[in-house]
Design a protein around this motif. Structure first.
Motif, PDB file in Angstrom:
ATOM      1  N   ALA A 173       6.872  17.653  28.010  1.00 12.78           N
ATOM      2  CA  ALA A 173       7.200  17.986  29.393  1.00 12.78           C
ATOM      3  C   ALA A 173       8.242  19.095  29.412  1.00 12.78           C
ATOM      4  O   ALA A 173       8.944  19.329  28.424  1.00 12.78           O
ATOM      5  N   THR A 174       8.340  19.781  30.543  1.00 20.58           N
ATOM      6  CA  THR A 174       9.323  20.842  30.682  1.00 20.58           C
ATOM      7  C   THR A 174       9.728  20.955  32.140  1.00 20.58           C
ATOM      8  O   THR A 174       9.019  20.480  33.036  1.00 20.58           O
ATOM      9  N   GLN A 175      10.855  21.598  32.382  1.00 21.22           N
ATOM     10  CA  GLN A 175      11.353  21.789  33.739  1.00 21.22           C
ATOM     11  C   GLN A 175      11.326  23.251  34.159  1.00 21.22           C
ATOM     12  O   GLN A 175      11.831  23.596  35.226  1.00 21.22           O
ATOM     13  N   ASP A 176      10.781  24.100  33.320  1.00 22.92           N
ATOM     14  CA  ASP A 176      10.756  25.513  33.657  1.00 22.92           C
ATOM     15  C   ASP A 176       9.572  26.181  32.983  1.00 22.92           C
ATOM     16  O   ASP A 176       8.805  25.555  32.261  1.00 22.92           O
ATOM     17  N   ILE A 177       9.394  27.462  33.245  1.00 20.33           N
ATOM     18  CA  ILE A 177       8.327  28.246  32.631  1.00 20.33           C
ATOM     19  C   ILE A 177       8.974  29.415  31.901  1.00 20.33           C
ATOM     20  O   ILE A 177       9.804  30.133  32.471  1.00 20.33           O
ATOM     21  N   ASP A 178       8.610  29.594  30.638  1.00 18.85           N
ATOM     22  CA  ASP A 178       9.173  30.675  29.814  1.00 18.85           C
ATOM     23  C   ASP A 178       8.120  31.736  29.539  1.00 18.85           C
ATOM     24  O   ASP A 178       6.968  31.415  29.224  1.00 18.85           O
ATOM     25  N   PHE A 179       8.564  32.992  29.622  1.00 22.00           N
ATOM     26  CA  PHE A 179       7.685  34.108  29.295  1.00 22.00           C
ATOM     27  C   PHE A 179       8.394  35.097  28.388  1.00 22.00           C
ATOM     28  O   PHE A 179       9.618  35.311  28.504  1.00 22.00           O
ATOM     29  N   LEU A 180       7.641  35.709  27.519  1.00 25.57           N
ATOM     30  CA  LEU A 180       8.048  36.944  26.875  1.00 25.57           C
ATOM     31  C   LEU A 180       7.352  38.052  27.663  1.00 25.57           C
ATOM     32  O   LEU A 180       6.158  37.950  27.940  1.00 25.57           O
ATOM     33  N   VAL A 181       8.106  39.068  28.040  1.00 23.14           N
ATOM     34  CA  VAL A 181       7.560  40.133  28.871  1.00 23.14           C
ATOM     35  C   VAL A 181       7.606  41.451  28.122  1.00 23.14           C
ATOM     36  O   VAL A 181       8.615  41.793  27.497  1.00 23.14           O
ATOM     37  N   LYS A 182       6.505  42.167  28.158  1.00 19.58           N
ATOM     38  CA  LYS A 182       6.429  43.502  27.590  1.00 19.58           C
ATOM     39  C   LYS A 182       5.985  44.477  28.680  1.00 19.58           C
ATOM     40  O   LYS A 182       5.187  44.127  29.553  1.00 19.58           O
ATOM     41  N   GLY A 183       6.506  45.714  28.620  1.00 17.03           N
ATOM     42  CA  GLY A 183       6.100  46.743  29.578  1.00 17.03           C
ATOM     43  C   GLY A 183       7.027  46.910  30.748  1.00 17.03           C
ATOM     44  O   GLY A 183       6.803  47.775  31.605  1.00 17.03           O
ATOM     45  N   PHE A 184       8.085  46.080  30.819  1.00 15.04           N
ATOM     46  CA  PHE A 184       9.083  46.196  31.872  1.00 15.04           C
ATOM     47  C   PHE A 184      10.471  46.192  31.250  1.00 15.04           C
ATOM     48  O   PHE A 184      10.701  45.495  30.248  1.00 15.04           O
ATOM     49  N   PRO A 185      11.413  46.910  31.843  1.00 15.43           N
ATOM     50  CA  PRO A 185      12.797  46.770  31.389  1.00 15.43           C
ATOM     51  C   PRO A 185      13.330  45.404  31.810  1.00 15.43           C
ATOM     52  O   PRO A 185      12.961  44.892  32.876  1.00 15.43           O
ATOM     53  N   LEU A 186      14.127  44.787  30.961  1.00 16.92           N
ATOM     54  CA  LEU A 186      14.694  43.481  31.294  1.00 16.92           C
ATOM     55  C   LEU A 186      15.872  43.702  32.245  1.00 16.92           C
ATOM     56  O   LEU A 186      17.037  43.593  31.872  1.00 16.92           O
ATOM     57  N   GLU A 187      15.531  44.003  33.462  1.00 18.06           N
ATOM     58  CA  GLU A 187      16.516  44.361  34.485  1.00 18.06           C
ATOM     59  C   GLU A 187      16.239  43.534  35.736  1.00 18.06           C
ATOM     60  O   GLU A 187      15.100  43.424  36.189  1.00 18.06           O
ATOM     61  N   SER A 188      17.288  42.942  36.297  1.00 20.64           N
ATOM     62  CA  SER A 188      17.146  41.943  37.344  1.00 20.64           C
ATOM     63  C   SER A 188      16.361  42.438  38.553  1.00 20.64           C
ATOM     64  O   SER A 188      15.416  41.782  39.002  1.00 20.64           O
ATOM     65  N   GLY A 218       8.625  25.741  44.957  1.00 17.10           N
ATOM     66  CA  GLY A 218       7.233  25.600  45.371  1.00 17.10           C
ATOM     67  C   GLY A 218       7.154  24.727  46.604  1.00 17.10           C
ATOM     68  O   GLY A 218       7.830  23.697  46.692  1.00 17.10           O
ATOM     69  N   HIS A 219       6.314  25.111  47.567  1.00 16.44           N
ATOM     70  CA  HIS A 219       6.196  24.387  48.836  1.00 16.44           C
ATOM     71  C   HIS A 219       4.759  23.931  49.057  1.00 16.44           C
ATOM     72  O   HIS A 219       3.815  24.686  48.820  1.00 16.44           O
ATOM     73  N   LEU A 220       4.622  22.706  49.525  1.00 22.01           N
ATOM     74  CA  LEU A 220       3.354  22.177  50.015  1.00 22.01           C
ATOM     75  C   LEU A 220       3.705  21.223  51.148  1.00 22.01           C
ATOM     76  O   LEU A 220       4.223  20.124  50.910  1.00 22.01           O
ATOM     77  N   ALA A 221       3.451  21.669  52.395  1.00 24.84           N
ATOM     78  CA  ALA A 221       3.888  20.912  53.575  1.00 24.84           C
ATOM     79  C   ALA A 221       5.396  20.618  53.444  1.00 24.84           C
ATOM     80  O   ALA A 221       6.177  21.533  53.262  1.00 24.84           O
ATOM     81  N   ASN A 222       5.779  19.322  53.446  1.00 22.93           N
ATOM     82  CA  ASN A 222       7.205  19.008  53.340  1.00 22.93           C
ATOM     83  C   ASN A 222       7.648  18.752  51.898  1.00 22.93           C
ATOM     84  O   ASN A 222       8.786  18.347  51.653  1.00 22.93           O
ATOM     85  N   ILE A 223       6.786  19.002  50.921  1.00 22.56           N
ATOM     86  CA  ILE A 223       7.138  18.841  49.507  1.00 22.56           C
ATOM     87  C   ILE A 223       7.785  20.123  49.016  1.00 22.56           C
ATOM     88  O   ILE A 223       7.257  21.217  49.222  1.00 22.56           O
ATOM     89  N   ARG A 224       8.912  19.990  48.369  1.00 22.85           N
ATOM     90  CA  ARG A 224       9.625  21.137  47.797  1.00 22.85           C
ATOM     91  C   ARG A 224       9.946  20.836  46.332  1.00 22.85           C
ATOM     92  O   ARG A 224      10.640  19.853  46.041  1.00 22.85           O
ATOM     93  N   ILE A 225       9.450  21.652  45.414  1.00 23.90           N
ATOM     94  CA  ILE A 225       9.693  21.445  43.991  1.00 23.90           C
ATOM     95  C   ILE A 225      10.388  22.691  43.418  1.00 23.90           C
ATOM     96  O   ILE A 225       9.784  23.757  43.312  1.00 23.90           O
ATOM     97  N   PRO A 226      11.677  22.562  43.065  1.00 22.12           N
ATOM     98  CA  PRO A 226      12.380  23.711  42.466  1.00 22.12           C
ATOM     99  C   PRO A 226      12.120  23.782  40.959  1.00 22.12           C
ATOM    100  O   PRO A 226      11.992  22.758  40.286  1.00 22.12           O
ATOM    101  N   PHE A 227      12.006  24.977  40.443  1.00 23.39           N
ATOM    102  CA  PHE A 227      11.900  25.191  39.003  1.00 23.39           C
ATOM    103  C   PHE A 227      12.397  26.591  38.685  1.00 23.39           C
ATOM    104  O   PHE A 227      12.677  27.379  39.586  1.00 23.39           O
ATOM    105  N   SER A 228      12.530  26.881  37.413  1.00 20.36           N
ATOM    106  CA  SER A 228      13.018  28.192  37.012  1.00 20.36           C
ATOM    107  C   SER A 228      11.972  28.903  36.170  1.00 20.36           C
ATOM    108  O   SER A 228      11.153  28.270  35.498  1.00 20.36           O
ATOM    109  N   VAL A 229      12.000  30.210  36.227  1.00 20.51           N
ATOM    110  CA  VAL A 229      11.167  31.063  35.391  1.00 20.51           C
ATOM    111  C   VAL A 229      12.107  31.871  34.504  1.00 20.51           C
ATOM    112  O   VAL A 229      12.925  32.648  35.002  1.00 20.51           O
ATOM    113  N   ASP A 230      12.014  31.653  33.206  1.00 19.71           N
ATOM    114  CA  ASP A 230      12.850  32.347  32.236  1.00 19.71           C
ATOM    115  C   ASP A 230      12.061  33.490  31.615  1.00 19.71           C
ATOM    116  O   ASP A 230      10.944  33.287  31.133  1.00 19.71           O
ATOM    117  N   ILE A 231      12.659  34.662  31.618  1.00 17.03           N
ATOM    118  CA  ILE A 231      11.989  35.858  31.126  1.00 17.03           C
ATOM    119  C   ILE A 231      12.840  36.481  30.037  1.00 17.03           C
ATOM    120  O   ILE A 231      14.032  36.731  30.231  1.00 17.03           O
TER     121      ILE A 231
END
Length: 277
Positions: A64-79, A124-137
């Motif tokens: 299980a995990t609480q976030d999504i991790d990506f390695l990104v190519k083709g973009f500067p790692l800039e906020s 993430g939203h679905l009607a009154n459901i709210r699920i927070p998570f993080s995306v790590d790049i």
């Protein structure tokens, strides 16, 4: 896709897999985000890695995990640049019942080492459901073999295509971390992940590619250790009471790790060393 239909399917899936409903609900929102990515113009730039990759590889019942991790190519790692990219991905959603909200700011992550990264918070939203998570790049480590586009099945059975980080590189990075941190490693998930990959996915590991991946990762991270030295480190880890205490706490928090003796963990570590060094 309305709330009642989704929650009914997810409760059935949770019962089928013997999992907590909230875990399955979170996985659903992760999958919906990945579906948007797979349909975006940026899908070739994002390589799925980390806990979400292992959830895909091993099954949600085994990782299980609480976030999504990506390695990104083709973009500067800039906020600001990455924020625009993510806004473009979630803005493509044509399903009005399910939508995503991106926090306006990003956090810097992995400050403890030389490999930089950004963390974005999403709800993430679905009607009154709210699920927070993080995306790590992140960007940085060499990848071998090159990531392949593979089919990804969502928790509700939809099939999409994503670029996946190779398991050979996952093992090489986790082995380097285990050996470099030795008795100071507080990341029990590294131990579990190596054990679980070797137990469940050994048949798909290419040993020749694994050896190259380990060599590249250790060189890039400036880690020099012989096979004998590596086994000696594992011996010290096996004898360390604090590490074993942390492992027990990890098992209590993560039921999929129940029943795994720490001696099985160190056996897997030694097996990986034999395979790769």
């Amino acid at each position: 896709m309305n709330k009642d239909s989704v929650t009914r399917k997810l409760r059935n899936k949770a019962k089928e897999l013997g999992l907590n409903y909230n875990l399955v609900l979170s996985k659903f929102f992760f999958d919906e985000f990945l579906k948007l990515l797979s349909n975006s113009v940026h899908r070739e730039n994002f390589m799925l890695k980390g806990g979400m990759l292992l959830t895909y590889s091993l099954g949600v019942q085994n990782r299980a995990t609480q976030d999504i991790d990506f390695l990104v190519k083709g973009f500067p790692l800039e906020s600001a640049e990455m924020k625009k990219v993510l806004e473009g991905i979630i803005g493509d959603n044509k399903q009005s019942d399910i939508w995503f909200e991106l926090n306006s700011t990003a956090e810097e992550i992995r400050a403890e080492d030389e490999y930089g990264g950004l963390r974005f918070h999403i709800i993430g939203h679905l009607a009154n459901i709210r699920i927070p998570f993080s995306v790590d790049i992140a960007t940085g480590d060499p990848i071998y073999p090159f990531p392949r586009v593979e089919k990804y099945s969502t928790i509700l059975g939809d099939n999409i295509e994503l670029k996946m980080y190779p398991l050979e590189s996952v093992l090489s990075e986790k082995l380097q971390t285990v050996l470099a941190r030795a008795e100071n490693n507080s990341r029990s998930k590294d131990f579990y992940d190596i054990y679980a990959i070797l137990k469940n996915k050994l048949e798909v590991i290419n040993v020749k590619e694994l050896k190259v991946a380990v060599s590249m990762t250790f060189s890039y991270r400036k880690t020099e250790v012989s096979k004998d030295e590596a086994k000696n480190i594992i011996g010290h880890i096996n004898d360390d009471s604090l590490i074993k205490e942390r492992w027990i706490r990890y098992q209590k928090k993560n039921p999929y790790a129940n029943g795994i003796e720490f001696s099985e963990i160190t056996e897997s570590l030694n097996a990986l060393i034999e395979m790769s060094m």
